[in-house]
Design a protein around this motif. Structure first.
Motif, PDB file in Angstrom:
ATOM      1  N   GLU A 147      -1.093  -0.927   0.488  1.00  0.00           N
ATOM      2  CA  GLU A 147      -1.411  -1.392   1.844  1.00  0.00           C
ATOM      3  C   GLU A 147      -0.593  -0.694   2.931  1.00  0.00           C
ATOM      4  O   GLU A 147      -1.152  -0.319   3.968  1.00  0.00           O
ATOM      5  N   PRO A 148       0.736  -0.507   2.762  1.00  0.00           N
ATOM      6  CA  PRO A 148       1.473   0.221   3.809  1.00  0.00           C
ATOM      7  C   PRO A 148       0.942   1.627   4.050  1.00  0.00           C
ATOM      8  O   PRO A 148       0.952   2.117   5.186  1.00  0.00           O
ATOM      9  N   THR A 149       0.486   2.277   2.984  1.00  0.00           N
ATOM     10  CA  THR A 149      -0.095   3.611   3.137  1.00  0.00           C
ATOM     11  C   THR A 149      -1.311   3.576   4.048  1.00  0.00           C
ATOM     12  O   THR A 149      -1.472   4.416   4.939  1.00  0.00           O
ATOM     13  N   VAL A 150      -2.172   2.590   3.841  1.00  0.00           N
ATOM     14  CA  VAL A 150      -3.370   2.459   4.668  1.00  0.00           C
ATOM     15  C   VAL A 150      -2.989   2.235   6.126  1.00  0.00           C
ATOM     16  O   VAL A 150      -3.561   2.850   7.040  1.00  0.00           O
ATOM     17  N   PHE A 151      -2.010   1.373   6.367  1.00  0.00           N
ATOM     18  CA  PHE A 151      -1.612   1.077   7.740  1.00  0.00           C
ATOM     19  C   PHE A 151      -1.002   2.300   8.425  1.00  0.00           C
ATOM     20  O   PHE A 151      -1.283   2.564   9.601  1.00  0.00           O
ATOM     21  N   PHE A 152      -0.173   3.048   7.717  1.00  0.00           N
ATOM     22  CA  PHE A 152       0.400   4.257   8.318  1.00  0.00           C
ATOM     23  C   PHE A 152      -0.696   5.270   8.654  1.00  0.00           C
ATOM     24  O   PHE A 152      -0.654   5.916   9.710  1.00  0.00           O
ATOM     25  N   CYS A 153      -1.671   5.406   7.760  1.00  0.00           N
ATOM     26  CA  CYS A 153      -2.783   6.324   8.027  1.00  0.00           C
ATOM     27  C   CYS A 153      -3.582   5.872   9.244  1.00  0.00           C
ATOM     28  O   CYS A 153      -3.971   6.683  10.094  1.00  0.00           O
ATOM     29  N   PHE A 154      -3.827   4.573   9.333  1.00  0.00           N
ATOM     30  CA  PHE A 154      -4.570   4.053  10.486  1.00  0.00           C
ATOM     31  C   PHE A 154      -3.772   4.219  11.783  1.00  0.00           C
ATOM     32  O   PHE A 154      -4.365   4.439  12.853  1.00  0.00           O
ATOM     33  N   LEU A 194      -2.450  15.245   5.446  1.00  0.00           N
ATOM     34  CA  LEU A 194      -1.672  14.255   4.696  1.00  0.00           C
ATOM     35  C   LEU A 194      -2.385  12.909   4.668  1.00  0.00           C
ATOM     36  O   LEU A 194      -2.389  12.220   3.638  1.00  0.00           O
ATOM     37  N   VAL A 195      -2.988  12.528   5.793  1.00  0.00           N
ATOM     38  CA  VAL A 195      -3.743  11.274   5.843  1.00  0.00           C
ATOM     39  C   VAL A 195      -4.910  11.320   4.869  1.00  0.00           C
ATOM     40  O   VAL A 195      -5.186  10.343   4.150  1.00  0.00           O
ATOM     41  N   THR A 249       3.349   8.126  -2.038  1.00  0.00           N
ATOM     42  CA  THR A 249       2.210   8.237  -1.134  1.00  0.00           C
ATOM     43  C   THR A 249       2.492   7.529   0.190  1.00  0.00           C
ATOM     44  O   THR A 249       2.123   8.019   1.265  1.00  0.00           O
ATOM     45  N   MET A 250       3.159   6.378   0.116  1.00  0.00           N
ATOM     46  CA  MET A 250       3.511   5.657   1.336  1.00  0.00           C
ATOM     47  C   MET A 250       4.453   6.488   2.202  1.00  0.00           C
ATOM     48  O   MET A 250       4.288   6.576   3.422  1.00  0.00           O
ATOM     49  N   LEU A 251       5.440   7.128   1.574  1.00  0.00           N
ATOM     50  CA  LEU A 251       6.363   7.986   2.324  1.00  0.00           C
ATOM     51  C   LEU A 251       5.635   9.186   2.907  1.00  0.00           C
ATOM     52  O   LEU A 251       5.954   9.647   4.019  1.00  0.00           O
ATOM     53  N   LEU A 252       4.662   9.695   2.184  1.00  0.00           N
ATOM     54  CA  LEU A 252       3.879  10.832   2.684  1.00  0.00           C
ATOM     55  C   LEU A 252       3.068  10.433   3.917  1.00  0.00           C
ATOM     56  O   LEU A 252       2.968  11.202   4.882  1.00  0.00           O
ATOM     57  N   SER A 253       2.500   9.233   3.889  1.00  0.00           N
ATOM     58  CA  SER A 253       1.749   8.768   5.060  1.00  0.00           C
ATOM     59  C   SER A 253       2.678   8.538   6.251  1.00  0.00           C
ATOM     60  O   SER A 253       2.306   8.805   7.401  1.00  0.00           O
ATOM     61  N   PHE A 254       3.886   8.065   5.973  1.00  0.00           N
ATOM     62  CA  PHE A 254       4.862   7.894   7.058  1.00  0.00           C
ATOM     63  C   PHE A 254       5.271   9.259   7.625  1.00  0.00           C
ATOM     64  O   PHE A 254       5.453   9.412   8.837  1.00  0.00           O
TER      65      PHE A 254
END
Length: 302
Positions: A136-143, A176-177, A289-294
């Motif tokens: 979920e954090p990955t999705v939010f960072f992408c959004f 990245l997104v 993946t979450m860090l990559l989205s950040f």
């Protein structure tokens, strides 16, 4: 009205084809014929005509799981543009509603598994919610990245025509997104390397173990809902890759359909060329993946 009709037609008509394309792709890599492309349609239709077997230990929660699993992707699809076909339902902040709609479906699916009283299904439910919490954090960072580029807080505007200019001004961030959202598609739909939807090994099952006690129409709704979920999340990835529009609604629908089938082929190739990760490695990959989205957000704000 035509766009709404096409939107629903694509969702209900095309989504069961994606698992068939994935299965055919995997069979091609394995040197087999494999099941027909329309196998999911046959399975759903057959299950809808069968009877139900329900344990006496279960409550209404057990029956609510499949219903929510089917209803949530339909509602979520109304907020997602299918290629150049705009979303029928759009409002500021719908991106948050979109994410937590799937959270609601996940909650009832896991609760239905726990309602059976089976520790085996409880194990699968625990793994499912753990992986989703990390995704979920990955999705939010992408959004957040897409909202920053578009200046809007609705999915229809975020994945709209502003993506054309976004690829020119923030190409590295969008790459990245795109990679992160593709990983989310795999983990949320329990595909390899996170889970194997065809496995029957007790210690490796995650999503499949949660629905072992469902049968008949309930199981048919689960299969249909899973295909729709793959379709809706895959539509976000397709829209990132092909942000253009032809100006013709029917032609845009055909291009989107072809793009979705191509995405299914890519998923099949990934599943054919990668092994399933060890269970302990999955959280590490999701955190990465979450860090990559950040990092994609940092690139945008630099």
């Amino acid at each position: 009205m035509l766009e709404l009709f096409l939107h629903l037609l694509l969702l209900f008509g095309l989504s069961p084809l994606l698992p068939g394309v994935i299965g055919k792709t995997k069979a091609l890599f394995a040197g087999r014929v494999g099941p027909p492309f329309l196998q999911s349609y046959y399975d759903i239709w057959k299950l809808l005509g069968k009877g139900l077997v329900i344990s006496r230990t279960t409550t209404w929660v057990f029956r609510a799981g499949p219903v929510l699993g089917l209803a949530v992707p339909v509602l979520a699809a109304l907020m997602v543009p299918f290629g150049a076909i705009g979303a029928p339902l759009s409002f500021a902040g719908d991106l948050i509603f979109f994410v937590y709609l799937f959270g609601l479906s996940r909650f009832f699916t896991a609760s239905a598994a726990l309602d059976t009283g089976s520790s085996f299904e409880g194990m699968g439910a625990a793994r499912e919610v753990t992986f989703s919490c990390l995704a979920e954090p990955t999705v939010f960072f992408c959004f957040i990245v897409l909202a920053r580029l578009s200046g809007a807080l609705s999915l229809d505007a975020m994945f709209g025509q502003t993506l054309n200019a976004g690829w020119q001004s923030a190409g590295p961030s969008l790459i990245l997104v795109l990679a992160c959202l593709f990983v989310v598609v795999l983990v949320e739909n329990c595909r390899i390397p996170f889970d194997d939807p065809n496995t029957h090994l007790e210690l490796t099952m995650i999503h499949e173990v949660m629905v072992l006690d469902h049968s008949g129409p309930d199981f048919g709704m689960i299969l249909y809902g899973a295909a729709m979920k793959l379709f809706v999340l895959g539509a976000l990835v397709v829209r990132l890759v092909f942000p253009g529009a032809t100006g013709n609604v029917l032609l845009d629908a055909l291009l989107f359909s072809g793009s979705m089938l191509l995405l299914a082929v890519v998923v099949g190739v990934v599943e054919s060329t990668m092994a399933r990760l060890r269970l302990l490695r999955v959280p590490q990959l999701l955190v990465g993946t979450m860090l990559l989205s950040f990092f994609s957000l940092i690139l945008l704000l630099r």
